[in-house]
Design a protein around this motif. Structure first.
Motif, PDB file in Angstrom:
ATOM      1  N   GLY A   1      -4.398  -5.129  -4.366  1.00 12.53           N
ATOM      2  CA  GLY A   1      -4.128  -3.729  -4.076  1.00 12.53           C
ATOM      3  C   GLY A   1      -4.862  -3.229  -2.861  1.00 12.53           C
ATOM      4  N   ASN A   2      -5.084  -1.903  -2.850  1.00 13.32           N
ATOM      5  CA  ASN A   2      -5.638  -1.204  -1.698  1.00 13.32           C
ATOM      6  C   ASN A   2      -6.877  -0.414  -2.139  1.00 13.32           C
ATOM      7  OD1 ASN A   2      -5.947   0.104   0.783  1.00 13.32           O
ATOM      8  ND2 ASN A   2      -4.393   1.655   0.325  1.00 13.32           N
TER       9      ASN A   2
ATOM     10  N   SER B   1      -1.510   1.720  -4.695  1.00 13.10           N
ATOM     11  CA  SER B   1      -0.942   0.391  -4.532  1.00 13.10           C
ATOM     12  C   SER B   1       0.347   0.287  -5.324  1.00 13.10           C
ATOM     13  CB  SER B   1      -1.929  -0.683  -5.007  1.00 13.10           C
ATOM     14  OG  SER B   1      -3.182  -0.536  -4.377  1.00 13.10           O
TER      15      SER B   1
ATOM     16  N   LEU C   1      -3.931   7.679  -1.542  1.00 15.10           N
ATOM     17  CA  LEU C   1      -3.648   6.267  -1.374  1.00 15.10           C
ATOM     18  C   LEU C   1      -3.534   5.581  -2.729  1.00 15.10           C
ATOM     19  CD1 LEU C   1      -6.204   5.469   1.462  1.00 15.10           C
ATOM     20  CD2 LEU C   1      -3.762   5.893   1.733  1.00 15.10           C
TER      21      LEU C   1
ATOM     22  N   THR D   1       1.052   5.423   0.552  1.00 15.66           N
ATOM     23  CA  THR D   1       0.438   6.652   1.048  1.00 15.66           C
ATOM     24  C   THR D   1       1.354   7.814   0.718  1.00 15.66           C
ATOM     25  OG1 THR D   1      -0.565   5.439   2.892  1.00 15.66           O
ATOM     26  CG2 THR D   1      -0.524   7.833   3.055  1.00 15.66           C
TER      27      THR D   1
ATOM     28  N   ASN E   1       0.851  -1.187   0.000  1.00 14.29           N
ATOM     29  CA  ASN E   1       0.000   0.000   0.000  1.00 14.29           C
ATOM     30  C   ASN E   1       0.887   1.237   0.000  1.00 14.29           C
ATOM     31  OD1 ASN E   1      -2.197  -1.673   0.154  1.00 14.29           O
ATOM     32  ND2 ASN E   1      -2.492  -1.404   2.365  1.00 14.29           N
TER      33      ASN E   1
ATOM     34  N   GLY F   1      -7.299  -1.340   2.600  1.00 16.11           N
ATOM     35  CA  GLY F   1      -6.221  -2.261   2.918  1.00 16.11           C
ATOM     36  C   GLY F   1      -6.092  -3.347   1.866  1.00 16.11           C
ATOM     37  N   PHE F   2      -5.246  -4.329   2.142  1.00 16.71           N
ATOM     38  CA  PHE F   2      -4.942  -5.379   1.174  1.00 16.71           C
ATOM     39  C   PHE F   2      -6.206  -6.130   0.766  1.00 16.71           C
ATOM     40  CE2 PHE F   2      -0.937  -4.598   3.299  1.00 16.71           C
ATOM     41  CZ  PHE F   2      -0.046  -4.567   2.250  1.00 16.71           C
TER      42      PHE F   2
ATOM     43  N   GLY G   1      -7.723   3.388  -5.644  1.00 17.27           N
ATOM     44  CA  GLY G   1      -6.810   2.844  -4.636  1.00 17.27           C
ATOM     45  C   GLY G   1      -6.097   1.611  -5.145  1.00 17.27           C
ATOM     46  N   ASN G   2      -6.681   0.945  -6.156  1.00 19.57           N
ATOM     47  CA  ASN G   2      -6.007  -0.187  -6.797  1.00 19.57           C
ATOM     48  C   ASN G   2      -4.918   0.276  -7.759  1.00 19.57           C
ATOM     49  OD1 ASN G   2      -8.867  -2.092  -6.561  1.00 19.57           O
ATOM     50  ND2 ASN G   2      -6.869  -3.050  -6.246  1.00 19.57           N
TER      51      ASN G   2
END
Length: 489
Positions: free
Chosen positions: A184-185, A106, A104, A60, A58, A190-191, A222-223
């Motif tokens: 991904g995230n 990945s 965010l 950030t 992940n 999260g995972f 996020g992915n």
């Protein structure tokens, strides 16, 4: 009415027996096919997910955003409530102070010494990049290099122990219908793992070097930057974009093919930047009418519309050449040629086969570097005849380029040809996009500097039995070929 009873005599029983035997045989074959097909579908993705999850990360990012000077987005500028909302924000500590913005995404680890691949848009403009690993620990990352053209970025982390990593696979062997798994995230949760199939190959969205794998494996915000795995656990794509009317996954996701990514990553690792080959031409696809006007057998290849100063000019390439093959590989269209050239080593001398006025020629071109050549402009000098009169041909009102017309159209001195002063709206020329302000620089693959030049090209095409004439048209400096029917009015 009573139901009809049919007795099974010897004559009727035999055909029915044969029918049922054939039916049972077909059912047996069908069941065997289904069993074989079922063996190709995984019973579970759990084992694969356990094996490759530690390599997925992940990401950030933190970015400093300048404070706003007014309550934009809350009330219209000049509103009587503007001062009220400004005081409200100041009391709450917002004011005009810089603030931190986070995002965010990945990524995935590709080497035990800490190289991480992600999307450029995930880390673009970031002041700080933090990597969270599957096991729960975090490490700061530094930016090695980016390639906005393919939306790929390479990061580096320093770890005390070797990191678990994954390898790139061959995206060219991925077939439509193959199982794939995305990790991904998504949405910052999260995972996460999702599975699906390859829905399509060789998708192009908007970039010059696009080669996307389309998949129905769920990909959400996020992915971005996360890996798309085949069933061997190799990365065959980098999840980059989704097609959606509402911002959520509807089963149309796009992953940049690994065979594009690996070349970019290698260059970023070696040089911190990309180094793509540069041929030095402007090109367009060969359409059916252009092929007819040029006497070509097919629409394969890339039609050269301009040859500015550079490698192609030095090799003797000319406007109007049709590039048929590059470095031993056939050229299907402009998109294919751009990718072939970009993937070729800078400084390499390649053979380029062209069709020039019906004859095939082979040129040797030493490629330059695209990144250094961007922004270069052609430098062409030629004589400009004085011919102030206008003429109407092929549905066009044309005039030689005078000093006054140059000023009106804001044309540089290196542009030579005939100015389009007007276009008949019912003409074929209008339908094919020609407009007042365009400049015709060539006709029949020869320069036109006067109205008589153009008439000569028309006469020559008619004498040769051609139905159309190929024109090279420039608008705002960008050239393109247009084929017009010689009977057009």
């Amino acid at each position: 009415m009573k139901p009809q009873v049919i007795a099974l005599t010897r004559d009727t029983a035999r055909p029915l027996r044969l029918f049922w035997m054939a039916t049972l045989s077909m059912l047996l074959i069908l069941s065997q096919v289904l069993m074989v097909a079922a063996q190709g579908a995984p019973k579970s993705f759990a084992e694969l997910a356990d094996r490759i999850s530690p390599s997925v990360v992940n990401i950030t990012t933190s970015t400093t955003v300048e404070g706003r000077t007014g309550p934009q987005g809350i009330v219209p500028e000049g509103s009587p409530f503007e001062d009220f909302f400004r005081e409200f924000r100041d009391r709450n500590g917002e004011g005009d102070r810089p603030r931190r913005s986070s995002a965010l995404g990945s990524g995935f680890v590709i080497s035990e010494d800490g190289y991480v691949v992600t999307n450029n848009h995930v880390i673009e403009g970031a002041d700080e990049i933090q990597i969270e690993f599957f096991e729960g620990f975090e490490l700061p990352a530094t930016l090695v290099g980016t390639d906005p053209n393919t939306d790929i970025a390479l990061l580096k982390v320093e770890a005390e122990v070797p990191l678990k990593f994954v390898n790139f696979g061959d995206s060219d062997v991925a077939r439509v219908g193959d199982w794939v798994m995305a990790m991904g995230n998504p949405l910052g949760q999260g995972f996460s793992v999702s599975a699906g199939i390859v829905s399509a190959r060789n998708r192009a969205l908007s970039g010059t070097y696009d080669d996307y794998i389309q998949t129905d494996a769920a990909i959400n915000r996020g992915n971005s930057g996360g890996p798309l795995f085949n069933m061997d656990g190799d990365v065959i794509g980098v999840n980059t974009a989704i097609l959606s009317p509402n911002g959520g996954s509807i089963g149309i996701g796009f992953s940049m093919a690994s065979n594009v990514v690996t070349r970019v990553v290698t260059q970023l690792k070696d040089f911190g930047e990309t180094r793509r080959g540069w041929l030095g031409v402007r090109i367009q696809d060969v359409t059916d009418d252009v092929a007819e006007a040029m006497g070509l057998d097919s629409t394969a290849g890339a039609l050269v519309t301009d040859v500015p100063e550079g490698p192609a000019m030095e090799s003797g390439m000319l406007s109007g050449d049709v590039i048929l093959s590059f470095d031993g590989h056939e050229v299907a269209d402009t998109r294919g040629l751009v990718r072939q050239v970009g993937n070729t080593e800078v400084g390499k001398t390649v053979r380029v086969q062209v069709n020039r006025e019906g004859k095939t020629e082979t040129l040797k071109v030493t490629l330059g570097r695209r990144e250094e050549a961007e922004g270069a402009t052609p430098n062409v000098e030629s004589m400009e005849p004085e011919e102030p009169e206008q003429s109407e041909l092929l549905g066009l009102t044309l005039s030689p380029l005078t000093a006054e017309i140059r000023e009106q159209l804001q044309l540089s001195d290196d542009i030579k040809g005939l100015a389009v002063m007007d276009v008949v709206e019912t003409s074929e020329a209008f339908g094919k996009g020609l407009r007042a302000g365009d400049v015709i620089t060539e006709a029949g693959q020869s320069a036109v500097l006067s109205l008589s030049d153009l008439q000569d090209r028309i006469d020559a095409a008619e004498d040769a039995g051609r139905k159309s004439l190929l024109l090279l048209v420039r608008r705002g400096g960008d050239p393109r070929f247009v084929a017009l029917n010689l009977d057009a009015e």
